[in-house]
Design a protein around this motif. Structure first.
Motif, short mmCIF file in Angstrom:
data_model
loop_
_atom_site.label_atom_id
_atom_site.label_comp_id
_atom_site.label_asym_id
_atom_site.label_seq_id
_atom_site.Cartn_x
_atom_site.Cartn_y
_atom_site.Cartn_z
N HIS A 347 9.74 16.74 2.71
CA HIS A 347 9.55 18.01 2.00
C HIS A 347 10.74 18.35 1.11
O HIS A 347 10.57 18.95 0.04
N MET A 348 11.94 17.99 1.52
CA MET A 348 13.14 18.33 0.75
C MET A 348 13.23 17.55 -0.56
O MET A 348 13.85 18.01 -1.51
N LEU A 349 12.62 16.38 -0.60
CA LEU A 349 12.69 15.53 -1.79
C LEU A 349 11.92 16.12 -2.97
O LEU A 349 10.84 16.70 -2.80
N LYS A 350 12.46 15.93 -4.15
CA LYS A 350 11.68 16.18 -5.37
C LYS A 350 10.59 15.12 -5.47
O LYS A 350 10.68 14.06 -4.84
N MET A 351 9.57 15.38 -6.25
CA MET A 351 8.60 14.34 -6.53
C MET A 351 9.31 13.21 -7.27
O MET A 351 9.97 13.44 -8.28
N GLY A 352 9.24 12.02 -6.72
CA GLY A 352 9.97 10.90 -7.28
C GLY A 352 11.33 10.69 -6.65
O GLY A 352 12.01 9.70 -6.95
N GLY A 353 11.73 11.61 -5.76
CA GLY A 353 13.00 11.47 -5.05
C GLY A 353 12.90 10.44 -3.93
O GLY A 353 11.81 10.18 -3.40
N THR A 354 14.03 9.85 -3.57
CA THR A 354 14.04 8.76 -2.60
C THR A 354 14.96 9.08 -1.43
O THR A 354 16.03 9.66 -1.62
N ALA A 355 14.55 8.67 -0.24
CA ALA A 355 15.34 8.89 0.97
C ALA A 355 15.57 7.59 1.72
O ALA A 355 14.73 6.69 1.70
N ALA A 356 16.72 7.53 2.38
CA ALA A 356 16.99 6.48 3.35
C ALA A 356 17.37 7.19 4.64
O ALA A 356 18.34 7.96 4.66
N VAL A 357 16.60 6.98 5.68
CA VAL A 357 16.82 7.70 6.92
C VAL A 357 16.79 6.74 8.10
O VAL A 357 15.96 5.83 8.15
N ILE A 358 17.71 6.93 9.03
CA ILE A 358 17.78 6.11 10.23
C ILE A 358 16.93 6.75 11.33
O ILE A 358 17.05 7.95 11.59
N VAL A 359 16.08 5.95 11.95
CA VAL A 359 15.23 6.43 13.04
C VAL A 359 15.32 5.46 14.21
O VAL A 359 15.60 4.28 14.02
N VAL A 401 20.64 2.28 21.55
CA VAL A 401 19.26 2.30 21.08
C VAL A 401 19.11 1.46 19.80
O VAL A 401 19.98 1.46 18.93
N ALA A 402 18.01 0.71 19.73
CA ALA A 402 17.69 -0.04 18.51
C ALA A 402 17.17 0.94 17.45
O ALA A 402 16.39 1.84 17.76
N THR A 403 17.61 0.75 16.22
CA THR A 403 17.25 1.68 15.15
C THR A 403 16.73 0.93 13.94
O THR A 403 16.76 -0.30 13.88
N ALA A 404 16.24 1.69 12.97
CA ALA A 404 15.76 1.11 11.72
C ALA A 404 16.03 2.07 10.58
O ALA A 404 16.16 3.29 10.79
N ILE A 405 16.14 1.53 9.37
CA ILE A 405 16.28 2.35 8.17
C ILE A 405 14.92 2.38 7.46
O ILE A 405 14.34 1.33 7.17
N LEU A 406 14.43 3.59 7.22
CA LEU A 406 13.20 3.77 6.43
C LEU A 406 13.62 4.19 5.02
O LEU A 406 14.39 5.14 4.86
N LEU A 407 13.12 3.52 4.02
CA LEU A 407 13.42 3.83 2.63
C LEU A 407 12.12 4.17 1.92
O LEU A 407 11.24 3.31 1.82
N PHE A 408 11.99 5.40 1.46
CA PHE A 408 10.72 5.80 0.84
C PHE A 408 10.93 6.76 -0.32
O PHE A 408 11.92 7.49 -0.37
N THR A 409 9.98 6.72 -1.27
CA THR A 409 10.00 7.58 -2.46
C THR A 409 8.81 8.52 -2.42
O THR A 409 7.66 8.06 -2.31
N LYS A 410 9.08 9.81 -2.51
CA LYS A 410 8.02 10.81 -2.44
C LYS A 410 7.12 10.74 -3.67
O LYS A 410 7.60 10.67 -4.81
N GLY A 411 5.83 10.72 -3.41
CA GLY A 411 4.88 10.73 -4.51
C GLY A 411 4.52 9.37 -5.06
O GLY A 411 3.62 9.24 -5.88
N GLY A 412 5.21 8.34 -4.60
CA GLY A 412 4.86 7.00 -5.04
C GLY A 412 3.63 6.49 -4.31
O GLY A 412 3.05 7.17 -3.47
#
Length: 523
Positions: A347-359, A401-412
């Motif tokens: 939700h925080m991303l602009k349309m076309g904005g990209t995030a990298a988040v560890i989960v 804990v085992a983790t992963a990086i998710l990389l995604f672009t809003k609206g793509g």
């Protein structure tokens, strides 16, 4: 990483021991008090550098230590130059303690003016120093810490240091409170990896909804400055110990660039101590008025949507929060923070904005309704560019804990998802986390950048990285775990026939019998 610097470790040990013996036994209180001293030292160093630069260029510069300071609660004034670390450190012990308590610390608290965010968050801050001898010993150790950091920067290929973050991380390790309430730092080399994958640019708005000491914001800041040097004077770049190209801050930090950067980074945290530490950390690196605020970004009080170009985060995996506190815009049927933070970031991303988040990797394959709904939304409402699975040792000694990086672009639009299974991050995967030669970090960056040209190629799923079509992911219940799609290679083992094995055993038994008979004959 500075945590592999044995000299710095011993200095941190000594600093912590001094505070413990001096009567400050609460870990976070000790960290906060140490940070105030680090900040006083760093502030003086930064101002001295800016003054020298102004003298060299002939530009006018109004130093923070120029003019008079009115001591709170009195009409007495003091020359601000007397408030510098380099000046007050020479005072006699008892005089220095009173000077820092009543003059230097109040000056520091109001550094950016009465209406600034920094002053607001420092309002209730207290300088706790039980005795003058503790202050004197702490000043000596901090002087040595900065000398060692400078030496490490010069000799160790680290052109940019997260000073506060490094000391904070090492203190957490020493006092064994790391990971409490999710408060442990993301390793700097993982932050650098994520910044390299996102490639933030000057002028973009960058945020972290659970920023802690501000490590991700500094990582983005560092990348942007280094990228400006790369475009302007690539010869000034140096390769650091993790294989990333970095440059010194001053190389491109013009007034115009600085004004843009001062408004580029936003961070939020629900811990007032973390907010203070984060603000001081950014200020120690040249961002004079950090946009870091005390706020629960999952709560009803936070409503920023569509504002950011880049988000880098490692939100806390602290379990569940009260359902009544969750912001109405968050629609996932869950109270689990690791899921809600990813939705918040979207939700925080602009349309076309990209995030990298560890989960935590459980997010990638959890069978619950909310787990599946989150993964589906990343596939259907965004372009899920990459899933990078990291080994469980990356966050040791804080967490396994085992983790992963998710990389995604809003609206793509997701067509295929690129998967990478990280085997090594350049450090041993035990509690010691010693530097090793094997590292997948640069290969991840290289392969990620090549993935566009390789997107039509299905790829060999026996290797470390490959593409998986959206349809296949849908058919597998939106499972995003690397192991789900990796093709294991099994080496065929050919065993001898049973009668051959039995024959060999009989021969062995016969040899043993002969040996026993010979022993008996000798007795």
């Amino acid at each position: 990483m500075l945590q592999n610097n044995s000299t710095l470790k011993s200095l941190i040990d000594r600093l912590w021991q001094n505070f413990w013996e001096g009567g400050i036994a609460n870990p976070l209180t000790a960290i906060e008090q140490i940070t105030y001293l680090l900040f006083m030292k760093r502030l003086d160093d930064l101002e001295a550098k800016r003054e020298r630069d102004a003298d060299f260029t002939g530009e006018a510069y109004n130093s923070r230590f120029k003019g008079e300071f009115t001591i709170p609660g009195t009409t007495e004034t003091i020359d601000k130059n007397e408030l510098r670390w380099s000046v007050f450190k020479h005072k006699p012990a008892d005089e220095m303690l009173l000077h820092v308590q009543t003059k230097v610390f109040p000056f520091m608290k109001g550094l950016n003016g009465e209406t600034s965010a920094f002053t607001k968050h420092m309002e209730n801050a207290v300088f706790i120093m039980p005795k003058a001898s503790l202050l004197v010993s702490a000043i000596h150790v901090i002087e040595d810490i900065f000398k060692e950091i400078e030496r490490d920067a010069t000799e160790g290929g680290q052109a940019f240091q997260d000073i506060q973050g490094d000391v904070y991380e090492m203190l957490l390790n020493e006092i064994a409170t790391a990971g409490k309430n999710g408060q442990f730092r993301t390793p700097r080399h993982i932050i650098k990896l994520m910044a390299e994958l996102l490639a933030p640019q000057l002028g973009q708005r960058i945020a972290d909804p659970a920023c802690g000491t501000g490590g991700f914001l500094l990582g983005a800041y560092q990348y942007i400055l280094s990228d400006l040097v790369r475009k302007k004077e690539p010869s000034k770049l140096v390769t650091d110990e993790d294989g990333f190209e970095r440059a010194a801050i001053s190389a491109v930090l013009t007034r115009e660039v600085k004004e843009i950067l001062d408004q580029s980074f936003s961070g939020y945290d629900i811990d007032t101590t973390m907010v203070r530490l984060g603000m001081m950390n950014l200020m120690m690196h040249g961002i004079d008025e950090p946009l870091i605020d005390y706020k629960d970004t999952l709560s009803k009080s936070y409503n920023e949507t569509g504002m950011y170009d880049i988000i880098m985060a490692n939100p806390p995996f602290t379990g569940n929060i009260d359902k009544g506190d969750i912001n109405e815009s968050l629609q996932l049927p869950t109270t689990k923070t690791e899921l809600l933070f990813v939705e918040r970031i979207f939700h925080m991303l602009k349309m076309g904005g990209t995030a990298a988040v560890i989960v935590p990797q459980g997010v990638l394959f959890g069978s619950g309704k909310a787990f599946k709904a989150l993964r589906q939304s990343l596939i259907e409402k965004a372009e899920l560019k990459a899933v990078i699975a990291m080994p469980s040792g990356v966050f040791k000694p804080y967490a396994g804990v085992a983790t992963a990086i998710l990389l995604f672009t809003k609206g793509g639009e997701t067509d295929k998802v690129w998967f990478y299974g990280m085997g090594n991050d350049g450090y041993s995967l035990d509690d010691k986390r010693n530097k090793i030669t094997d590292s997948d970090l640069q290969d991840i960056v290289d392969q990620f950048k090549k993935r566009v040209s390789l997107s039509e190629v299905e790829g060999d799923r026996k290797g470390k990285h490959f593409f998986v079509p959206k349809a296949e992911i849908e058919d597998n219940g939106y499972d995003l775990s690397f192991s789900k799609y990796k093709e294991e290679v099994y080496e065929e083992v050919v065993y001898e026939k049973p009668d051959v094995i039995i024959g060999k055993l009989e021969n062995i038994e016969s040899e043993i019998g002969k040996g026993l008979a010979e022993l008996k004959g000798l007795m």
